[in-house]
Design a protein around this motif. Sequence first.
Motif, mmCIF file in Angstrom:
data_model
loop_
_atom_site.group_PDB
_atom_site.id
_atom_site.type_symbol
_atom_site.label_atom_id
_atom_site.label_comp_id
_atom_site.label_asym_id
_atom_site.label_seq_id
_atom_site.Cartn_x
_atom_site.Cartn_y
_atom_site.Cartn_z
ATOM 1 N N GLU A 25 23.339 8.981 77.870
ATOM 2 C CA GLU A 25 24.539 9.469 77.203
ATOM 3 C C GLU A 25 24.886 8.664 75.949
ATOM 4 N N PRO A 26 25.005 9.362 74.797
ATOM 5 C CA PRO A 26 25.455 8.694 73.571
ATOM 6 C C PRO A 26 26.984 8.682 73.505
ATOM 7 N N PHE A 27 27.545 7.880 72.603
ATOM 8 C CA PHE A 27 28.996 7.861 72.424
ATOM 9 C C PHE A 27 29.516 9.192 71.889
ATOM 10 N N ASP A 28 28.762 9.823 71.042
ATOM 11 C CA ASP A 28 29.229 11.039 70.361
ATOM 12 C C ASP A 28 28.645 12.309 70.975
ATOM 13 N N LEU A 29 28.618 12.378 72.289
ATOM 14 C CA LEU A 29 28.034 13.525 72.972
ATOM 15 C C LEU A 29 28.829 14.794 72.670
ATOM 16 N N ALA A 30 28.144 15.776 72.101
ATOM 17 C CA ALA A 30 28.739 17.082 71.854
ATOM 18 C C ALA A 30 27.886 18.111 72.578
ATOM 19 N N GLY A 83 19.009 17.195 75.877
ATOM 20 C CA GLY A 83 18.101 17.973 76.704
ATOM 21 C C GLY A 83 18.474 17.868 78.166
ATOM 22 N N PRO A 84 17.703 18.535 79.031
ATOM 23 C CA PRO A 84 18.021 18.528 80.456
ATOM 24 C C PRO A 84 17.898 17.144 81.087
ATOM 25 N N GLN A 85 18.661 16.967 82.140
ATOM 26 C CA GLN A 85 18.605 15.768 82.978
ATOM 27 C C GLN A 85 19.104 14.501 82.270
ATOM 28 N N LEU A 86 19.978 14.663 81.293
ATOM 29 C CA LEU A 86 20.602 13.531 80.605
ATOM 30 C C LEU A 86 21.280 12.621 81.631
ATOM 31 N N LEU A 87 21.077 11.312 81.517
ATOM 32 C CA LEU A 87 21.787 10.362 82.374
ATOM 33 C C LEU A 87 23.170 10.131 81.772
ATOM 34 N N ARG A 88 24.195 10.327 82.596
ATOM 35 C CA ARG A 88 25.573 10.166 82.130
ATOM 36 C C ARG A 88 26.293 9.122 82.970
ATOM 37 N N THR A 89 27.231 8.439 82.338
ATOM 38 C CA THR A 89 27.969 7.368 83.016
ATOM 39 C C THR A 89 28.826 7.889 84.162
ATOM 40 N N GLN A 90 29.200 9.136 84.136
ATOM 41 C CA GLN A 90 30.066 9.702 85.176
ATOM 42 C C GLN A 90 29.334 9.983 86.485
ATOM 43 N N GLN A 141 22.966 10.643 91.891
ATOM 44 C CA GLN A 141 22.717 11.582 90.793
ATOM 45 C C GLN A 141 21.877 10.928 89.694
ATOM 46 N N MET A 142 22.188 9.677 89.372
ATOM 47 C CA MET A 142 21.424 8.978 88.326
ATOM 48 C C MET A 142 19.965 8.817 88.741
ATOM 49 N N LYS A 143 19.728 8.403 89.977
ATOM 50 C CA LYS A 143 18.354 8.217 90.448
ATOM 51 C C LYS A 143 17.598 9.543 90.452
ATOM 52 N N GLU A 144 18.259 10.596 90.875
ATOM 53 C CA GLU A 144 17.634 11.919 90.902
ATOM 54 C C GLU A 144 17.190 12.329 89.494
ATOM 55 N N ARG A 145 18.062 12.147 88.531
ATOM 56 C CA ARG A 145 17.723 12.492 87.143
ATOM 57 C C ARG A 145 16.644 11.552 86.589
ATOM 58 N N LEU A 146 16.751 10.284 86.913
ATOM 59 C CA LEU A 146 15.735 9.325 86.471
ATOM 60 C C LEU A 146 14.373 9.697 87.053
ATOM 61 N N HIS A 147 14.332 10.113 88.300
ATOM 62 C CA HIS A 147 13.068 10.534 88.917
ATOM 63 C C HIS A 147 12.508 11.777 88.237
ATOM 64 N N TRP A 148 13.371 12.685 87.825
ATOM 65 C CA TRP A 148 12.906 13.869 87.085
ATOM 66 C C TRP A 148 12.139 13.421 85.838
ATOM 67 N N HIS A 149 12.699 12.462 85.111
ATOM 68 C CA HIS A 149 12.038 11.952 83.904
ATOM 69 C C HIS A 149 10.753 11.205 84.256
ATOM 70 N N MET A 150 10.816 10.364 85.261
ATOM 71 C CA MET A 150 9.646 9.568 85.645
ATOM 72 C C MET A 150 8.479 10.432 86.091
ATOM 73 N N GLY A 151 8.760 11.605 86.613
ATOM 74 C CA GLY A 151 7.713 12.493 87.088
ATOM 75 C C GLY A 151 7.056 13.340 86.017
ATOM 76 N N ARG A 152 7.458 13.193 84.771
ATOM 77 C CA ARG A 152 6.922 14.019 83.682
ATOM 78 C C ARG A 152 5.480 13.658 83.314
ATOM 79 N N GLY A 154 21.029 6.732 73.977
ATOM 80 C CA GLY A 154 22.165 6.530 74.868
ATOM 81 C C GLY A 154 22.977 5.269 74.730
ATOM 82 N N ALA A 155 23.656 5.066 73.622
ATOM 83 C CA ALA A 155 24.445 3.848 73.430
ATOM 84 C C ALA A 155 25.605 3.739 74.411
ATOM 85 N N LYS A 156 26.270 4.852 74.723
ATOM 86 C CA LYS A 156 27.391 4.803 75.673
ATOM 87 C C LYS A 156 26.893 4.418 77.058
ATOM 88 N N PHE A 157 25.784 4.988 77.467
ATOM 89 C CA PHE A 157 25.220 4.690 78.782
ATOM 90 C C PHE A 157 24.810 3.225 78.863
#
Length: 179
Positions: free
Chosen positions: A108-113, A118-125, A130-141, A153-156
């Motif tokens: 997640e960037p500070f200026d998220l609009a 793209g899909p599976q963005l890691l967000r601070t919320q 949920q973060m691990k699930e999304r991280l695994h999606w990326h790791m499996g590419r 992702g500066a905010k993250f």
Amino acid sequence: VELTPAPDKRLVQPSRFGLLPIIGKGGVKAVDIYSRPLVMSGKLRNSAPRLAIVIGGMGLSDIATKRAIRSLPAAVTLAFAPYGKNLQTQVTRARSFGHETLLQVPMEPFDLAGPGPGPQLLRTQYDRTQMKERLHWHMGRFTGYIGVANFLGAKFSANSEAMTTVIEEVRTRGLMYFD
């Protein structure tokens, strides 16, 4: 310099997202097996400063990625975004040319609009699950990377709780985190 072909069966486990990195028997880690060996000039002292050059955004453009793989010196590390086509083919080719590789994970960037880059963005919320699930999606590419790097992702990365979740997961999978 020849790099170990990927995937090394000792370092992956099947998942619903694809092959995920793991620490193999005896503590074998992707960061060690897939890393480019350090080649020092005989003219340099062992204590001499070292410089790493990492080019990101690989995989997004097939043409630009092929050009970078062929034309950049092998010692340049290439970081692949998870949204390209033929990522495993491109990473395999990059490694055959001697390039170490990283996985860029969109955070997640500070200026998220809108939905983000793209899909599976890691967000601070998100919670840890949920973060691990999304991280695994990326790791499996794709396989063959030595670590994970932040993508946009500066905010993250400014959120210590979110980053702790990512860094702990990266470490338990035998990878490094590059920032």
